[in-house]
Design an enzyme around this catalytic site. Structure first.
Site, mmCIF file in Angstrom:
data_model
loop_
_atom_site.group_PDB
_atom_site.id
_atom_site.type_symbol
_atom_site.label_atom_id
_atom_site.label_comp_id
_atom_site.label_asym_id
_atom_site.label_seq_id
_atom_site.Cartn_x
_atom_site.Cartn_y
_atom_site.Cartn_z
ATOM 1 N N TYR A 189 -3.076 -0.660 10.326
ATOM 2 C CA TYR A 189 -3.019 -0.971 8.894
ATOM 3 C C TYR A 189 -1.700 -0.509 8.284
ATOM 4 O O TYR A 189 -1.025 -1.261 7.571
ATOM 5 C CB TYR A 189 -4.200 -0.310 8.176
ATOM 6 C CG TYR A 189 -4.229 -0.547 6.690
ATOM 7 C CD1 TYR A 189 -4.744 -1.730 6.166
ATOM 8 C CD2 TYR A 189 -3.750 0.413 5.793
ATOM 9 C CE1 TYR A 189 -4.770 -1.950 4.795
ATOM 10 C CE2 TYR A 189 -3.775 0.199 4.425
ATOM 11 C CZ TYR A 189 -4.285 -0.982 3.930
ATOM 12 O OH TYR A 189 -4.310 -1.193 2.578
ATOM 13 N N SER B 262 0.842 -1.196 0.000
ATOM 14 C CA SER B 262 0.000 0.000 0.000
ATOM 15 C C SER B 262 0.875 1.242 0.000
ATOM 16 O O SER B 262 2.034 1.201 0.457
ATOM 17 C CB SER B 262 -0.898 0.007 1.245
ATOM 18 O OG SER B 262 -1.545 1.256 1.395
#
Length: 678
Positions: free
Chosen positions: A568, A555
């Site tokens: 996350y 990500s």
């Protein structure tokens, strides 16, 4: 719409091809003679419709038929130069085409044209080939069929065989068919129904004779230690051996694999005569063109350890390659095609089963089916006589036939990921599904892994049949589940080449609201999960010795610090560093490890649909429906990122062009300056 003659031929072909007792996949051919109007003269002309080269009877359509002028075909008898120049006749068929001619005529066209009967079938039934490959096949043919079926000694398919059969039909008006030595059967009739009935009668009569007259245990007594292992143990052993065996079969060029532990295979390998019979090889050209002339047989009992079996397989592989090269050298002439590879296409492991190989999953599966046909043929022949296939010189003439080489040259160019086997986690939806879809479109065999088995199977079914994709359950946080998923992958397609760590979830919370459970859940799925999948996959990749790719879908957050996202973003940073660490470790095995850093993938994303979108929208103070537009406007390109864009990046990393790139992270975020890699 086809005329009545063609419609009847298609219906008969499909019925015969749908029954594996009658013929095998893409094996045999059928024909019909009739009339049609010549558009140039307006008069009727006699035509032959015959299954074209490379087609399959079970799925034959009108487009798969070659259409030829019967008068011109039969006129070729006057210019036939003899068996030494047999191959020239195939080129001559092109001068007999009616109109555009439909499909390419096959070598068997002469057989259908020269026989006077209006309808002709040429088939490869196991029972028929068993008689054709029996040492006293001619005597058995007379015993079984009387004068209704005539024996034809082995002759390579071609114009002369057509002349031979035509002469037999003329000399034996009572006959309805032939047994072709070492090959199969041919039958005929005045109507399509009569031809089909005669074909079925020959096969059923042969089956009944073999069933009623076979001696007990035609493959001999059971060999101690060669009995089938219990199912669970057998499948586990197959999964352990599969990567090694695929590496053996792919020494010259990569192959896709198929595994079967069908009872017919296990019984054959448990019997005392299997080494002798396997060494004799297959006989029917349709068999050995797909299986090579003989298999590699592991000569250890099922009670041997995996390590012992692996060591012996490598030894046998070297011996097999030397033997195949010697076979080629014995029979090759200056104008023979170059050797196509010396690796086995069939590998037999007593107590475990059969591994078969080909350029794609369908070819690998069909090769295995053909060897099962060969086992059935051996059983039938040994039961009433002795199995006596055609000699290896004739096999070589078929295998390295210039016409076979020309057929291979006509094959379409393979797709970029042909022969590659991909495992994608979290692939039932969102980014994972888009990646699986792109990889399948580029030629890969795809294993769709997801926590939800039903969704995984449904997603796989959207990509195609089980030769294209399969769905498996995979809780990536559970090491047993991961190993089971990888085992399913290697048993489905023979091994692994390309692994995409995509499974994930996200919980967007500030530091003080993030619970220990939130932290553990995200790390279990993505950090631990990626580690477990990569570890299980690496064992396969290393054992195969074929290199490979591991791709992490990380990500932008792996390098960008944003608010309310501690768990996350931390786990994505963990994944990003796993890429670097594994690239450094696995490079010596030819395994490339790279990452993709998406951002703002809202539409089609399982994570965003699962509540992440609402959480992020709340953080940014916007409506959830506007989140994709919001992310796009903060990028340099002002473009929204979709799952397909991430899939494009995965393909670029694995498609072959970046063959010297490892340890790279590719941003797929439409340009976020704060996430530039430094």
């Amino acid at each position: 719409m086809p005329n009545e003659t063609v419609a009847a031929l298609i219906a008969r072909s499909n019925a015969l091809g749908a029954d594996p007792r009658l013929t095998n996949y893409a094996g045999g051919n059928t024909s019909a003679k009739g009339t049609a109007t010549d558009p140039v003269t307006g008069t009727d002309v006699d035509l032959l419709w015959v299954k074209g080269s490379g087609g399959d009877l079970g799925t034959l359509t009108e487009e798969g038929l070659a259409v030829l002028r019967l008068d011109r075909l039969r006129a070729l008898k006057d210019v036939y130069p003899g068996v030494e120049r047999e191959d020239e006749m195939v080129a001559a068929f092109d001068h007999c085409l009616f109109g555009k001619g439909g499909a390419a005529p096959s070598i068997d066209t002469a057989m259908h044209a020269l026989v006077e009967a209006a309808h002709v079938d040429h088939l490869h039934p196991d029972a028929g080939i068993a008689l054709a490959c029996a040492a006293d096949g001619e005597k058995l043919t007379e015993q079984v069929f009387g004068d209704k079926v005539v024996w034809v000694p082995w002759r390579r398919p071609g114009f002369q065989l057509g002349l031979d059969i035509a002469a037999i039909v003329e000399a034996n008006p009572q006959a309805v068919g032939t047994i072709l030595g070492g090959h199969g059967i041919t039958a005929w009739g005045g109507t399509s129904e009569e031809a089909e009935a005669n074909s079925r009668w020959i096969v059923e009569t042969a089956e009944a004779f073999l069933r009623e007259n076979s001696r007990p245990e035609p493959f001999g007594p059971v060999l101690p230690g060669h009995e089938a292992l219990p199912e669970a143990e057998r499948r586990a052993r197959a999964a352990a051996l599969a990567p090694v065996v695929r590496g053996i079969a792919s020494h010259d060029k990569p192959q896709v694999g198929h595994f079967t532990d069908a009872d017919v295979v296990l019984d054959f390998l448990a019997r005392a005569e299997h080494p002798r019979l396997a060494a004799l090889g297959t006989s029917c050209p349709d068999h050995f063109l797909r299986t090579k002339v003989k298999p590699l047989v592991l000569d250890l009992p099922a009670t041997a350890t995996v390590e012992e079996q692996v060591a012996r397989l490598h030894e046998l592989h070297e011996a097999y390659r030397a033997d195949y090269r010697a076979y080629y050298d014995r029979h090759a002439t200056p104008d023979s095609p170059a050797i196509r590879g010396a690796d086995p296409l069939i590998v037999l492991v007593p107590g475990v089963g059969m591994f078969s190989y080909g350029k794609d999953a369908q070819t690998a599966r069909v090769a295995g089916e053909f060897y099962v046909n060969a086992i059935n043929v051996m059983r039938g022949a040994e039961g009433v006589s002795t199995y006596a296939p055609i000699d290896e010189a004739e096999k070589f003439r078929i295998e390295y036939w210039a016409l076979e080489e020309a057929k291979l040259a006509r094959m379409p160019k393979p797709k970029p990921l042909a022969t590659r086997i991909a495992l994608v986690t979290g692939a039932a939806s969102g980014i994972g599904k888009a990646i699986a879809t792109r990889l399948a479109a580029e030629g890969a065999c795809v294993v769709v892994a997801d926590l939800d088995l039903a969704k995984a199977r449904a997603a796989a079914a959207e990509l195609g049949n089980s030769d294209v994709a399969v769905g498996v359950a995979a809780d990536v946080s559970n090491p047993d589940a991961v190993r089971a998923a990888v085992d399913e992958a290697v048993l489905a397609f023979g091994g692994l080449d390309l692994v995409v760590n995509n499974a994930g979830l996200s919980i967007s919370k500030p530091l003080l609201e993030t619970t220990e459970q939130d932290w553990d859940l995200q790390h279990d799925v993505m950090a631990k999960g990626s580690f477990l999948v990569s570890q299980a996959a690496a064992r396969v990749l290393i054992a195969q010795g074929l290199g490979g790719d591991i791709v992490y879908v990380a990500s932008k957050n792996s390098v960008f610090a944003g608010p309310n996202n501690i768990a996350y973003s931390a786990v994505k940073a963990d994944q990003a560093h796993q890429v670097r660490l594994l690239a450094a470790e696995l490079g010596e095995h030819g395994v490339k490890v790279n990452g993709v850093n998406p951002d703002g993938v809202v539409r089609g994303s399982g994570i965003f649909a699962g509540g992440w979108g609402a959480q992020r929208a709340k953080t940014y103070g916007i409506a959830e429906d506007d989140l994709g537009k919001f992310y796009a406007q903060r990028t340099l390109l002002k473009r929204e990122v979709l799952p397909e864009h991430v899939a494009n990046a995965v393909f670029v990393l694995t498609g072959g062009e970046l063959s010297h790139t490892t340890g790279l992270h590719v941003p797929v975020d439409a340009g976020v300056a704060a996430a530039f890699l430094r």
